[in-house]
Scaffold this active site. Sequence first.
Site, PDB file in Angstrom:
ATOM      1  N   GLN A  18       0.805  -1.222   0.000  1.00  0.00           N
ATOM      2  CA  GLN A  18       0.000   0.000   0.000  1.00  0.00           C
ATOM      3  C   GLN A  18       0.841   1.276   0.000  1.00  0.00           C
ATOM      4  O   GLN A  18       0.338   2.344  -0.319  1.00  0.00           O
ATOM      5  CB  GLN A  18      -0.948  -0.018   1.216  1.00  0.00           C
ATOM      6  CG  GLN A  18      -1.950  -1.150   1.130  1.00  0.00           C
ATOM      7  CD  GLN A  18      -2.867  -1.223   2.336  1.00  0.00           C
ATOM      8  OE1 GLN A  18      -2.577  -1.941   3.291  1.00  0.00           O
ATOM      9  NE2 GLN A  18      -3.965  -0.494   2.320  1.00  0.00           N
ATOM     10  N   HIS A 110       1.055  -9.483   4.280  1.00  0.00           N
ATOM     11  CA  HIS A 110      -0.107  -8.579   4.329  1.00  0.00           C
ATOM     12  C   HIS A 110      -0.805  -8.590   2.959  1.00  0.00           C
ATOM     13  O   HIS A 110      -0.523  -7.744   2.105  1.00  0.00           O
ATOM     14  CB  HIS A 110       0.342  -7.166   4.712  1.00  0.00           C
ATOM     15  CG  HIS A 110      -0.775  -6.265   5.153  1.00  0.00           C
ATOM     16  ND1 HIS A 110      -0.779  -5.598   6.357  1.00  0.00           N
ATOM     17  CD2 HIS A 110      -1.941  -5.918   4.557  1.00  0.00           C
ATOM     18  CE1 HIS A 110      -1.879  -4.876   6.477  1.00  0.00           C
ATOM     19  NE2 HIS A 110      -2.608  -5.055   5.389  1.00  0.00           N
ATOM     20  N   ASN A 153      -1.413 -11.077   8.152  1.00  0.00           N
ATOM     21  CA  ASN A 153      -2.406 -10.036   8.405  1.00  0.00           C
ATOM     22  C   ASN A 153      -3.785 -10.494   7.957  1.00  0.00           C
ATOM     23  O   ASN A 153      -3.956 -10.978   6.823  1.00  0.00           O
ATOM     24  CB  ASN A 153      -2.035  -8.772   7.625  1.00  0.00           C
ATOM     25  CG  ASN A 153      -3.068  -7.667   7.814  1.00  0.00           C
ATOM     26  OD1 ASN A 153      -3.165  -7.077   8.876  1.00  0.00           O
ATOM     27  ND2 ASN A 153      -3.878  -7.420   6.788  1.00  0.00           N
ATOM     28  N   GLU A 154      -4.744 -10.339   8.823  1.00  0.00           N
ATOM     29  CA  GLU A 154      -6.151 -10.621   8.517  1.00  0.00           C
ATOM     30  C   GLU A 154      -6.344 -11.887   7.674  1.00  0.00           C
ATOM     31  O   GLU A 154      -6.811 -11.829   6.534  1.00  0.00           O
ATOM     32  CB  GLU A 154      -6.799  -9.414   7.820  1.00  0.00           C
ATOM     33  CG  GLU A 154      -6.896  -8.209   8.735  1.00  0.00           C
ATOM     34  CD  GLU A 154      -7.775  -7.081   8.188  1.00  0.00           C
ATOM     35  OE1 GLU A 154      -8.170  -7.151   7.012  1.00  0.00           O
ATOM     36  OE2 GLU A 154      -8.070  -6.149   8.953  1.00  0.00           O
TER      37      GLU A 154
HETATM   38  C1  BGC Z   1      -6.232  -4.050   6.075  1.00  0.00           C
HETATM   39  C2  BGC Z   1      -5.558  -2.817   5.514  1.00  0.00           C
HETATM   40  C3  BGC Z   1      -6.619  -1.881   4.956  1.00  0.00           C
HETATM   41  C4  BGC Z   1      -7.485  -1.445   6.100  1.00  0.00           C
HETATM   42  C5  BGC Z   1      -8.528  -0.383   5.765  1.00  0.00           C
HETATM   43  C6  BGC Z   1      -7.528  -3.793   6.756  1.00  0.00           C
HETATM   44  O1  BGC Z   1      -8.464  -4.658   6.211  1.00  0.00           O
HETATM   45  O2  BGC Z   1      -5.328  -4.801   6.845  1.00  0.00           O
HETATM   46  O3  BGC Z   1      -4.632  -3.220   4.563  1.00  0.00           O
HETATM   47  O4  BGC Z   1      -6.070  -0.812   4.260  1.00  0.00           O
HETATM   48  O5  BGC Z   1      -8.143  -2.551   6.642  1.00  0.00           O
HETATM   49  O6  BGC Z   1      -9.508  -0.830   4.932  1.00  0.00           O
END
Ligand code: BGC
Length: 403
Positions: A18, A110, A153-154
């Site tokens: 990002q 990520h 991440n997530e």
């Molecule tokens: C993610 C980020 C994203 C943020 C805002 C999360 O889902 O880890 O990469 O930019 O939320 O939407």
Amino acid sequence: MTRLVPGFLWGAATAPHQIEGNNVNSDWWLREELMPGMERSGDAIDSYHRYAEDMRLLAEAGLNSYRFGIEWARVEPSPGHFSRAELAHYRRMIDTALDLGLKPVVTLHHFTHPRWFSEGDGWMAADGIERFEKYVRRVTEILEGVEWVCTVNEPNMLALMVGMTRMAKAAMATGEDVKKWMSPTVEGAARPVLPDPDPEIGRRLAEAHHAAREILRKRTDAKIGWTVAAQALVARPGCEERLREVQDVRENLYLEAARGDDFIGVQSYSSQDVDENGIVPHPQTPDTTLTGNAYRPDAIGIAVRHAWKVTDGVPILVTENGIATADDTRRIAYTSEALGHLFAAVEEGVDVRGYLHWSALDNFEWGHWEPTFGLIAVDRETFERHPKPSLAWLGDVARRGHL
Ligand code: BGC
């Protein structure tokens, strides 16, 4: 005044794809090339070269931590071929953070993969986990002095994204509009509710996380965890059972996999109700954020209580929380309210170790540039950084340790 643990982390977060720019060997770069209507990351905000300036701004404002990621697609451009220069680059980032007094919270994965990984069956390939393990093992060589490592991440969003990619491919083949499968994080009329993450992929990611945790525990002194997207779901009266079903697929699988971790990263932006049909779409009001979410600063309180319960008391690091808005006064209002809700949970006994705001800088929001989450604005022509009042505000809260 809420008593926070000594050494509470006050920081901001980013992710490589990002902010870095020209992440050409990643599957997201390819996606941006192929998907009609999708905006490109391009140079992003050139943090690959400007990370020192970014970190200095955070440190000077008063923050003591920075969450950033290592990009697998750069570190391992072809299977088994590791770039020493890229590893040295990320080591320089770690050193820069440490020199500035920012505790690095390092994310190993990520959302993006090297293209070669996704070209095959990715995580579901017979050697999918082994490939990730090899990458993790190499990365441990540069992690000395890092106290916090997030493996994936997530994973719940990641599992969902794999499904969205499948649907986008099918839509493209039939000439259908792919808009609704474009971005995992931006809601809208085209796709009012996110699809469910694929539990088969979710379980695979949990295995990958456990494998990475083992390697990291053997080879580093860092605390290890992963970060879960928390939708802060709330049952409408009589829909408690339905809520439980939805939470199981969307969050609990991932939270349960965090039992035995050193911490759980909680990432929350908004809250949604669950009725007998499942998740209720965000109401569209003048408050709606630029990612289509309802303005719900109370979400973080709901999210940390849920994570605390389902993980059976794993310490919590808020690894993301923030708001997509062009109006920085709204960001300050949202964050101030959110911290109030977080502190209320701390007072109830939830063990929270830090708060990392999303995001340090306005950045590429997965296919969109409009939703701005940053504490720092960036001129995308000159890459000049312009700190917003919210950065000074959060830095001040960090210095005082309370609102
Ligand atoms: C993610 C980020 C994203 C943020 C805002 C999360 O889902 O880890 O990469 O930019 O939320 O939407």
